[in-house]
Design a protein around this motif. Structure first.
Motif, PDB file in Angstrom:
ATOM      1  N   MET A   1       0.841  -1.165   0.000  1.00  0.00           N
ATOM      2  CA  MET A   1       0.000   0.000   0.000  1.00  0.00           C
ATOM      3  C   MET A   1       0.893   1.237   0.000  1.00  0.00           C
ATOM      4  SD  MET A   1      -2.441   1.637   2.940  1.00  0.00           S
ATOM      5  CE  MET A   1      -3.398   0.237   3.317  1.00  0.00           C
ATOM      6  N   ILE A   2       0.628   2.179  -0.865  1.00  0.00           N
ATOM      7  CA  ILE A   2       1.379   3.428  -0.941  1.00  0.00           C
ATOM      8  C   ILE A   2       0.585   4.508  -0.214  1.00  0.00           C
ATOM      9  CG2 ILE A   2       2.314   5.197  -2.463  1.00  0.00           C
ATOM     10  CD1 ILE A   2       2.647   2.979  -4.561  1.00  0.00           C
ATOM     11  N   LEU A   3       1.256   5.199   0.707  1.00  0.00           N
ATOM     12  CA  LEU A   3       0.622   6.275   1.462  1.00  0.00           C
ATOM     13  C   LEU A   3       1.216   7.606   1.022  1.00  0.00           C
ATOM     14  CD1 LEU A   3       0.808   4.682   5.011  1.00  0.00           C
ATOM     15  CD2 LEU A   3      -1.092   4.601   3.417  1.00  0.00           C
ATOM     16  N   GLY A   4       0.381   8.599   0.852  1.00  0.00           N
ATOM     17  CA  GLY A   4       0.850   9.936   0.506  1.00  0.00           C
ATOM     18  C   GLY A   4       1.341  10.680   1.728  1.00  0.00           C
ATOM     19  N   PRO A   5       1.922  11.865   1.542  1.00  0.00           N
ATOM     20  CA  PRO A   5       2.485  12.613   2.659  1.00  0.00           C
ATOM     21  C   PRO A   5       1.470  13.025   3.720  1.00  0.00           C
ATOM     22  CG  PRO A   5       2.602  13.892   0.626  1.00  0.00           C
ATOM     23  CD  PRO A   5       2.151  12.520   0.261  1.00  0.00           C
ATOM     24  N   LYS A   6       0.229  13.307   3.335  1.00  0.00           N
ATOM     25  CA  LYS A   6      -0.776  13.688   4.340  1.00  0.00           C
ATOM     26  C   LYS A   6      -1.072  12.532   5.288  1.00  0.00           C
ATOM     27  CE  LYS A   6      -3.016  17.291   1.650  1.00  0.00           C
ATOM     28  NZ  LYS A   6      -4.218  17.756   0.986  1.00  0.00           N
ATOM     29  N   GLU A   7      -1.214  11.332   4.715  1.00  0.00           N
ATOM     30  CA  GLU A   7      -1.476  10.150   5.548  1.00  0.00           C
ATOM     31  C   GLU A   7      -0.245   9.821   6.407  1.00  0.00           C
ATOM     32  OE1 GLU A   7      -3.726   7.321   7.294  1.00  0.00           O
ATOM     33  OE2 GLU A   7      -4.441   8.778   5.841  1.00  0.00           O
ATOM     34  N   LEU A   8       0.934   9.977   5.839  1.00  0.00           N
ATOM     35  CA  LEU A   8       2.151   9.736   6.613  1.00  0.00           C
ATOM     36  C   LEU A   8       2.258  10.698   7.793  1.00  0.00           C
ATOM     37  CD1 LEU A   8       4.738   9.040   3.772  1.00  0.00           C
ATOM     38  CD2 LEU A   8       3.865   7.399   5.438  1.00  0.00           C
ATOM     39  N   LEU A   9       1.927  11.967   7.573  1.00  0.00           N
ATOM     40  CA  LEU A   9       1.973  12.938   8.673  1.00  0.00           C
ATOM     41  C   LEU A   9       0.978  12.592   9.771  1.00  0.00           C
ATOM     42  CD1 LEU A   9       2.481  16.381   6.906  1.00  0.00           C
ATOM     43  CD2 LEU A   9       4.050  15.197   8.446  1.00  0.00           C
ATOM     44  N   LYS A  10      -0.185  12.076   9.385  1.00  0.00           N
ATOM     45  CA  LYS A  10      -1.155  11.624  10.399  1.00  0.00           C
ATOM     46  C   LYS A  10      -0.541  10.518  11.256  1.00  0.00           C
ATOM     47  CE  LYS A  10      -5.355  12.619   7.754  1.00  0.00           C
ATOM     48  NZ  LYS A  10      -6.490  12.011   7.047  1.00  0.00           N
ATOM     49  N   LEU A  11       0.176   9.582  10.608  1.00  0.00           N
ATOM     50  CA  LEU A  11       0.803   8.477  11.342  1.00  0.00           C
ATOM     51  C   LEU A  11       1.976   8.965  12.207  1.00  0.00           C
ATOM     52  CD1 LEU A  11       0.693   5.723   8.587  1.00  0.00           C
ATOM     53  CD2 LEU A  11      -0.691   5.851  10.665  1.00  0.00           C
ATOM     54  N   VAL A  12       2.660   9.997  11.760  1.00  0.00           N
ATOM     55  CA  VAL A  12       3.739  10.584  12.570  1.00  0.00           C
ATOM     56  C   VAL A  12       3.153  11.127  13.865  1.00  0.00           C
ATOM     57  CG1 VAL A  12       5.336  12.550  12.702  1.00  0.00           C
ATOM     58  CG2 VAL A  12       5.329  11.078  10.682  1.00  0.00           C
ATOM     59  N   LYS A  13       2.023  11.819  13.768  1.00  0.00           N
ATOM     60  CA  LYS A  13       1.402  12.403  14.956  1.00  0.00           C
ATOM     61  C   LYS A  13       0.706  11.357  15.822  1.00  0.00           C
ATOM     62  CE  LYS A  13       0.941  16.806  12.695  1.00  0.00           C
ATOM     63  NZ  LYS A  13       0.202  17.582  11.760  1.00  0.00           N
ATOM     64  N   LYS A  14       0.095  10.358  15.184  1.00  0.00           N
ATOM     65  CA  LYS A  14      -0.701   9.379  15.919  1.00  0.00           C
ATOM     66  C   LYS A  14       0.160   8.294  16.577  1.00  0.00           C
ATOM     67  CE  LYS A  14      -4.573   6.191  15.312  1.00  0.00           C
ATOM     68  NZ  LYS A  14      -5.520   5.612  14.360  1.00  0.00           N
ATOM     69  N   ILE A  15       1.096   7.701  15.824  1.00  0.00           N
ATOM     70  CA  ILE A  15       1.862   6.563  16.367  1.00  0.00           C
ATOM     71  C   ILE A  15       3.373   6.783  16.332  1.00  0.00           C
ATOM     72  CG2 ILE A  15       0.072   4.886  15.764  1.00  0.00           C
ATOM     73  CD1 ILE A  15       1.913   4.004  13.421  1.00  0.00           C
ATOM     74  N   LYS A  16       3.800   8.045  16.087  1.00  0.00           N
ATOM     75  CA  LYS A  16       5.228   8.368  16.018  1.00  0.00           C
ATOM     76  C   LYS A  16       5.959   7.482  15.010  1.00  0.00           C
ATOM     77  CE  LYS A  16       5.456  10.321  20.599  1.00  0.00           C
ATOM     78  NZ  LYS A  16       6.147  10.428  21.850  1.00  0.00           N
ATOM     79  N   LEU A  17       5.393   7.391  13.812  1.00  0.00           N
ATOM     80  CA  LEU A  17       5.978   6.575  12.756  1.00  0.00           C
ATOM     81  C   LEU A  17       7.427   6.968  12.490  1.00  0.00           C
ATOM     82  CD1 LEU A  17       5.452   4.380  10.576  1.00  0.00           C
ATOM     83  CD2 LEU A  17       4.852   6.253   9.040  1.00  0.00           C
ATOM     84  N   VAL A  18       7.676   8.269  12.436  1.00  0.00           N
ATOM     85  CA  VAL A  18       9.034   8.790  12.279  1.00  0.00           C
ATOM     86  C   VAL A  18       9.231   9.867  13.329  1.00  0.00           C
ATOM     87  CG1 VAL A  18      10.692   9.874  10.704  1.00  0.00           C
ATOM     88  CG2 VAL A  18       8.927   8.371   9.787  1.00  0.00           C
ATOM     89  N   GLU A  19      10.357   9.789  14.068  1.00  0.00           N
ATOM     90  CA  GLU A  19      10.662  10.789  15.084  1.00  0.00           C
ATOM     91  C   GLU A  19      11.855  11.616  14.642  1.00  0.00           C
ATOM     92  OE1 GLU A  19      10.380   9.309  19.283  1.00  0.00           O
ATOM     93  OE2 GLU A  19      10.266   7.373  18.257  1.00  0.00           O
ATOM     94  N   GLY A  20      11.830  12.912  14.967  1.00  0.00           N
ATOM     95  CA  GLY A  20      12.959  13.782  14.664  1.00  0.00           C
ATOM     96  C   GLY A  20      12.941  14.367  13.266  1.00  0.00           C
ATOM     97  N   LEU A  21      11.782  14.380  12.609  1.00  0.00           N
ATOM     98  CA  LEU A  21      11.696  14.957  11.271  1.00  0.00           C
ATOM     99  C   LEU A  21      12.037  16.446  11.303  1.00  0.00           C
ATOM    100  CD1 LEU A  21       8.486  13.348   9.757  1.00  0.00           C
ATOM    101  CD2 LEU A  21      10.812  13.100   8.896  1.00  0.00           C
ATOM    102  N   SER A  22      12.623  16.920  10.214  1.00  0.00           N
ATOM    103  CA  SER A  22      12.933  18.348  10.111  1.00  0.00           C
ATOM    104  C   SER A  22      11.636  19.144  10.021  1.00  0.00           C
ATOM    105  CB  SER A  22      13.799  18.615   8.884  1.00  0.00           C
ATOM    106  OG  SER A  22      13.050  18.380   7.705  1.00  0.00           O
ATOM    107  N   GLU A  23      11.722  20.419  10.325  1.00  0.00           N
ATOM    108  CA  GLU A  23      10.546  21.293  10.287  1.00  0.00           C
ATOM    109  C   GLU A  23       9.929  21.319   8.891  1.00  0.00           C
ATOM    110  OE1 GLU A  23       7.567  23.548  11.776  1.00  0.00           O
ATOM    111  OE2 GLU A  23       9.163  22.596  12.924  1.00  0.00           O
TER     112      GLU A  23
END
Length: 93
Positions: A1-23
């Motif tokens: 499944m391919i996720l776009g940046p909006k869905e990825l950002l939701k996962l960053v906020k919800k489950i900390k998919l990626v930590e330490g991302l640049s601003e």
């Protein structure tokens, strides 16, 4: 499944998919993913072997580290590198 940046950002906020991302990645990601920043870059040298009962790990040589004067490296065909990112990626099962 391919996720776009909006869905990825939701996962960053919800489950900390990626930590330490640049601003920039947090506010204006581009494409279908995030650009991860390199912290350490190691050139893989020598021979390696992974067998059923015997193995030999390749040697590595640090060639660049974030925050030092090295700003770029040249990657030639046939070169292999091991990298460590500034960000941490938390992969779900």
């Amino acid at each position: 499944m391919i996720l776009g940046p909006k869905e990825l950002l939701k996962l960053v906020k919800k489950i900390k998919l990626v930590e330490g991302l640049s601003e920039r990645e947090l506010t204006n990601p581009e494409g279908a993913g995030f650009d991860l920043r390199l912290d350490e870059v190691y050139k893989i040298t020598g021979d390696a072997f992974l067998g059923e009962t015997h193995r030999k790990t390749a040697d590595i040589e640090l060639v660049a580290k974030y925050g030092t004067k090295t700003k770029s490296i040249k990657i030639k065909p046939g070169d292999f590198f091991l990298v460590k990112t500034i960000e941490s990626v938390n992969m779900p099962e």
